[in-house]
Write a protein that holds these residues in place. Sequence first.
Motif, PDB file in Angstrom:
ATOM      1  N   TYR A  38       0.844  -1.197   0.000  1.00 28.87           N
ATOM      2  CA  TYR A  38       0.000   0.000   0.000  1.00 28.87           C
ATOM      3  C   TYR A  38       0.881   1.249   0.000  1.00 28.87           C
ATOM      4  O   TYR A  38       1.930   1.274   0.652  1.00 28.87           O
ATOM      5  N   ARG A  85      -9.577   2.818   5.388  1.00 24.47           N
ATOM      6  CA  ARG A  85      -9.932   1.432   5.101  1.00 24.47           C
ATOM      7  C   ARG A  85      -9.089   0.482   5.951  1.00 24.47           C
ATOM      8  O   ARG A  85      -7.859   0.593   5.975  1.00 24.47           O
ATOM      9  N   ILE A  93      -7.247  -2.945   6.598  1.00 30.90           N
ATOM     10  CA  ILE A  93      -6.664  -3.938   5.686  1.00 30.90           C
ATOM     11  C   ILE A  93      -6.144  -5.184   6.413  1.00 30.90           C
ATOM     12  O   ILE A  93      -5.845  -6.189   5.778  1.00 30.90           O
ATOM     13  N   GLU A 125     -10.274  -6.451   4.118  1.00 30.19           N
ATOM     14  CA  GLU A 125     -10.526  -5.057   3.742  1.00 30.19           C
ATOM     15  C   GLU A 125     -11.948  -4.684   4.118  1.00 30.19           C
ATOM     16  O   GLU A 125     -12.906  -5.377   3.750  1.00 30.19           O
TER      17      GLU A 125
END
Length: 527
Positions: free
Chosen positions: A410, A438, A440, A448
């Motif tokens: 990410y 979000r 993860i 997610e």
Amino acid sequence: MTKPKVLISDKMDPNAARIFEERGCEVDVITGKSPEELMEYIGDYDGLAIRSSTRVTREILDAAKNLKVIGRAGIGVDNVDIQAASAQGVVVMNTPFGNSITTAEHAIAMIMALARQIPEANERTQKGEWPKSAFMGVEVTGKTLGLIGAGNIGSIVASRALGLRMKVVAYDPFLTQERAVEMGVEKADLDTLLERADFITLHTPLTDQTRNILSRENLAKTKKGVRIVNCARGGLVDEAALKELLESGHVAGAALDVFAEEPARESPLFGTPNFICTPHLGASTTEAQVNVALQVAEQMADYLVNGGVTNALNVPSLSAEEAPKLRPYMALSEKLGSLVGQLAHGNLDKISVEVEGAAAELNMKPITAAVLAGLMKHYSQSVNMVNAPHLAKERGMDVREIRHDREGVYHTLVRVTVATSQGDRSVAGTLFGNEAPRLIEIFGIGIEADLDGHMLYIVNEDAPGFIGRIGSLLGENGINIGTFHLGRRQAGGEAVLLLSLDAAIPEAVMKDACDLPGVKTVKPLTF
């Protein structure tokens, strides 16, 4: 340059007005007015200084077109609609430490009054009796004081009790062993405290986690002859159960300064033998009233004149340049802190906040503060990103910040890890589109999900048919699923299910979910 205008709408020490004037504000003192009268002229003011009498409702805020800050001289802000104030960009401040000594001393006074039955002895003596043989007290020297809540007020009570040569056993989820040693108290879990304490005193806010902390079940765990003091918040003690235990003699005495319903015109405890009560006098000393008035004036003037933010309940401490970049990260961090705070059990006294990728280039302090605020808000409603670091430090929490230069899968990542008795527990999140928080990863399992509203967290054995069973259970009970998120360590191993729900799940349905085959953990979450 026009001076900021401040209204003092409740009776307050006159030195507060002097401080406003000395620091560059115009001030009016207009007290005792009705809400309708206040609405007529509140629009002229930049600041509103209050105590407990003025109720700052949404309607008053709608009329306060120029209002920038509300300052509450005291701790409780139940009389302020904080959500409405936040929506209108009005900072809400309080003075959480101005009456700490006063409240702590009141608790000690209650302990001594219980030990020697002073109110009852006074009443009968003044009636012309001489009931010397009727009152056999106990010494506090050598007795064990159970301290539930070891924050600012609790730590002062502990120091006073140690001065009386009492032994102090403390329960607080955020109290570290190092801080306990520094305070001179023994850290313990709640059951141990209940078993050992000769006196129990409460110094914790009223939250979902602390409500009825001395429930009927927990009161039954106390040793026979225990004496209980509550000068913190009503609702921490089951008053009906306390009455029964006083009457049976299991509890030798109880002293309450606060009640579940206030003003307490009626209570099941009134008239019960060995019961003492006062009308919420914890903060009622001349010194405390002066302290909170001066503090609120200093804080409000600093904000109105210089932009400084102290003890604010609804805004973070941020510069104008940092705010736009940090705001989405702070939203993500608060949600991660809230998640781990709701899921991790035991004493959360060690926490690390790690950032990598784009997050590593930012100021970490607001990110860490947001994590702490999310973590601790389930234990105290007044925690925010401004005061959370102070509260964590006060409790001796070991907070670590780790910055990684690397960039992984990410482009930006925030990880929160807490040390628990079961080992480290870690959650991680990122931003989608540089603004949407979000989740993860949760406890080592990739998943997610958005963290929002009412959610249900389930750990189960990964086996065919489980998703259908949980879906059917919720559907049969009229509970609609908004989103469905799955993760697992390996096929046939441990799986995680995160559901967003349109409403909170009833306790009966929670129990049915726990009874489903293969379920290990079920936990409702709120964001």
